[in-house]
Scaffold this motif. Structure first.
Motif, PDB file in Angstrom:
ATOM      1  N   THR A   1      -1.860  14.085  20.473  1.00 58.20           N
ATOM      2  CA  THR A   1      -1.198  14.861  19.439  1.00 58.20           C
ATOM      3  C   THR A   1      -0.223  13.988  18.662  1.00 58.20           C
ATOM      4  O   THR A   1      -0.171  14.049  17.434  1.00 58.20           O
ATOM      5  N   ALA A   2       0.526  13.151  19.367  1.00 58.88           N
ATOM      6  CA  ALA A   2       1.475  12.269  18.687  1.00 58.88           C
ATOM      7  C   ALA A   2       0.744  11.278  17.792  1.00 58.88           C
ATOM      8  O   ALA A   2       1.177  11.004  16.663  1.00 58.88           O
ATOM      9  N   LEU A   3      -0.366  10.770  18.267  1.00 58.74           N
ATOM     10  CA  LEU A   3      -1.162   9.826  17.488  1.00 58.74           C
ATOM     11  C   LEU A   3      -1.682  10.497  16.220  1.00 58.74           C
ATOM     12  O   LEU A   3      -1.611   9.931  15.126  1.00 58.74           O
ATOM     13  N   VAL A   4      -2.177  11.701  16.334  1.00 61.95           N
ATOM     14  CA  VAL A   4      -2.702  12.442  15.192  1.00 61.95           C
ATOM     15  C   VAL A   4      -1.579  12.757  14.205  1.00 61.95           C
ATOM     16  O   VAL A   4      -1.762  12.656  12.986  1.00 61.95           O
ATOM     17  N   THR A   5      -0.409  13.106  14.697  1.00 60.37           N
ATOM     18  CA  THR A   5       0.733  13.370  13.824  1.00 60.37           C
ATOM     19  C   THR A   5       1.121  12.114  13.059  1.00 60.37           C
ATOM     20  O   THR A   5       1.363  12.159  11.849  1.00 60.37           O
ATOM     21  N   GLY A   6       1.165  10.994  13.755  1.00 60.94           N
ATOM     22  CA  GLY A   6       1.467   9.723  13.096  1.00 60.94           C
ATOM     23  C   GLY A   6       0.430   9.367  12.046  1.00 60.94           C
ATOM     24  O   GLY A   6       0.761   8.886  10.956  1.00 60.94           O
ATOM     25  N   GLY A   7      -0.821   9.621  12.363  1.00 57.27           N
ATOM     26  CA  GLY A   7      -1.895   9.359  11.402  1.00 57.27           C
ATOM     27  C   GLY A   7      -1.758  10.225  10.171  1.00 57.27           C
ATOM     28  O   GLY A   7      -2.001   9.771   9.040  1.00 57.27           O
ATOM     29  N   SER A   8      -1.363  11.461  10.360  1.00 61.24           N
ATOM     30  CA  SER A   8      -1.166  12.376   9.240  1.00 61.24           C
ATOM     31  C   SER A   8      -0.080  11.859   8.299  1.00 61.24           C
ATOM     32  O   SER A   8      -0.219  11.939   7.077  1.00 61.24           O
ATOM     33  N   VAL A   9       0.974  11.314   8.863  1.00 56.34           N
ATOM     34  CA  VAL A   9       2.064  10.762   8.053  1.00 56.34           C
ATOM     35  C   VAL A   9       1.568   9.569   7.243  1.00 56.34           C
ATOM     36  O   VAL A   9       1.820   9.472   6.032  1.00 56.34           O
ATOM     37  N   VAL A  10       0.834   8.662   7.888  1.00 59.83           N
ATOM     38  CA  VAL A  10       0.328   7.471   7.198  1.00 59.83           C
ATOM     39  C   VAL A  10      -0.663   7.869   6.095  1.00 59.83           C
ATOM     40  O   VAL A  10      -0.630   7.323   4.986  1.00 59.83           O
ATOM     41  N   ILE A  11      -1.524   8.826   6.379  1.00 59.16           N
ATOM     42  CA  ILE A  11      -2.474   9.301   5.374  1.00 59.16           C
ATOM     43  C   ILE A  11      -1.719   9.946   4.207  1.00 59.16           C
ATOM     44  O   ILE A  11      -2.032   9.691   3.033  1.00 59.16           O
ATOM     45  N   SER A  12      -0.713  10.750   4.519  1.00 59.52           N
ATOM     46  CA  SER A  12       0.089  11.395   3.471  1.00 59.52           C
ATOM     47  C   SER A  12       0.779  10.363   2.583  1.00 59.52           C
ATOM     48  O   SER A  12       0.851  10.524   1.357  1.00 59.52           O
ATOM     49  N   GLN A  13       1.284   9.299   3.191  1.00 63.70           N
ATOM     50  CA  GLN A  13       1.924   8.241   2.408  1.00 63.70           C
ATOM     51  C   GLN A  13       0.921   7.577   1.469  1.00 63.70           C
ATOM     52  O   GLN A  13       1.234   7.298   0.310  1.00 63.70           O
ATOM     53  N   ALA A  14      -0.281   7.332   1.962  1.00 67.97           N
ATOM     54  CA  ALA A  14      -1.324   6.723   1.111  1.00 67.97           C
ATOM     55  C   ALA A  14      -1.722   7.674  -0.017  1.00 67.97           C
ATOM     56  O   ALA A  14      -1.952   7.237  -1.151  1.00 67.97           O
ATOM     57  N   ILE A  15      -1.777   8.974   0.278  1.00 73.28           N
ATOM     58  CA  ILE A  15      -2.077   9.961  -0.767  1.00 73.28           C
ATOM     59  C   ILE A  15      -0.975   9.930  -1.827  1.00 73.28           C
ATOM     60  O   ILE A  15      -1.250   9.939  -3.030  1.00 73.28           O
ATOM     61  N   GLY A  16       0.272   9.870  -1.375  1.00 75.63           N
ATOM     62  CA  GLY A  16       1.402   9.828  -2.309  1.00 75.63           C
ATOM     63  C   GLY A  16       1.366   8.611  -3.213  1.00 75.63           C
ATOM     64  O   GLY A  16       1.770   8.678  -4.375  1.00 75.63           O
ATOM     65  N   LYS A  17       0.869   7.499  -2.707  1.00 74.03           N
ATOM     66  CA  LYS A  17       0.759   6.273  -3.508  1.00 74.03           C
ATOM     67  C   LYS A  17      -0.493   6.270  -4.385  1.00 74.03           C
ATOM     68  O   LYS A  17      -0.647   5.399  -5.236  1.00 74.03           O
TER      69      LYS A  17
END
Length: 176
Positions: A1-17
Motif C-alpha cells: 500500500t505504501a509503495l502504491v501511494t508513493g507511486g501515485s504521488v510520482v505519477i501525479s507529479q509527472a502529470i502536473g509537469k
C-alpha cells in the motif's frame, strides 16, 4: 500500500509537469516494483503459512485449520495480482479517473458474489471455492485493467509493458 501511494504521488507529479514519458515510466516502475514486492511477500507467507495461521488461530479444531489452509494458500498466490490491480488503480486515481477504479471494483465484487454462489454453494467446495472465486475475479480484474492501461488515449498509459528496465532513481522516488 505504501509503495502504491508513493507511486501515485510520482505519477501525479509527472502529470502536473505534462511529462507523458515520465508518467508512463513511473507507472511501469510502480507496476514492476509493487509486483516484485508482492512476489516476495507471497513466497514468505506461503513458506511460513502454518506458523502464520497458528499464530492467528491458535489451537482450533483440525477441520477449521484445514479450511484456513485451503483458503489461505490460493489467496496468498494472488498477492501479485492484487499489487497490479492496486498499482493501476493508483495511476487512474492520479489521473483523476476514479470512475474506472469504481467500476472495476464494483464489477469485481459482483463477479465474486456470483463466483461464490457457483463454487461454494452450487459446487459445494467450501473455503476452497471461496478462494477460487477470488482468484478468478482478481485475474479478470488484472486483464481488464491492463487492457485499459494500454489505451494510448489515456493520460496514464503504458506502452511496451513487457519491455522493462529497472530505473532505480524512479524506484527511489516511489519509495521516498
Amino acid at each position: 500500500t505504501a509503495l502504491v501511494t508513493g507511486g501515485s504521488v510520482v505519477i501525479s507529479q509527472a502529470i502536473g509537469k505534462g511529462d507523458q514519458r515520465g508518467i508512463s515510466d513511473a507507472m511501469k516502475q510502480l507496476l514492476y516494483s509493487a509486483t516484485g514486492m508482492a512476489i516476495l511477500l507471497t513466497a514468505v507467507v506461503v513458506t511460513f503459512r502454518s506458523a502464520l495461521l497458528n499464530s492467528l488461530f491458535g489451537s482450533v479444531e483440525a477441520d477449521v485449520m484445514w479450511n484456513a489452509h485451503r483458503y489461505f494458500v490460493p489467496i496468498a498466490l494472488t498477492f501479485p495480482l492484487l499489487a497490479i490491480t492496486e498499482s493501476v488503480h493508483a495511476g487512474f486515481r492520479a489521473e483523476g479517473k476514479t470512475f474506472i477504479s469504481l467500476m472495476v471494483s464494483l464489477g469485481s465484487n459482483i463477479l465474486n458474489v456470483i463466483g461464490n454462489l457457483i463454487f461454494v454453494i452450487a459446487l459445494d467446495m467450501g473455503s476452497l471455492g471461496a478462494a477460487l472465486s477470488t482468484v478468478c475475479v482478481r485475474a479478470i480484474a488484472v486483464v481488464v485493467l491492463l487492457i485499459l492501461l494500454h489505451d494510448k488515449r489515456r493520460v496514464v498509459h503504458v506502452e511496451r509493458l513487457l519491455h522493462y528496465k529497472p530505473d532505480f532513481s524512479a524506484i527511489r522516488k516511489i519509495l521516498h
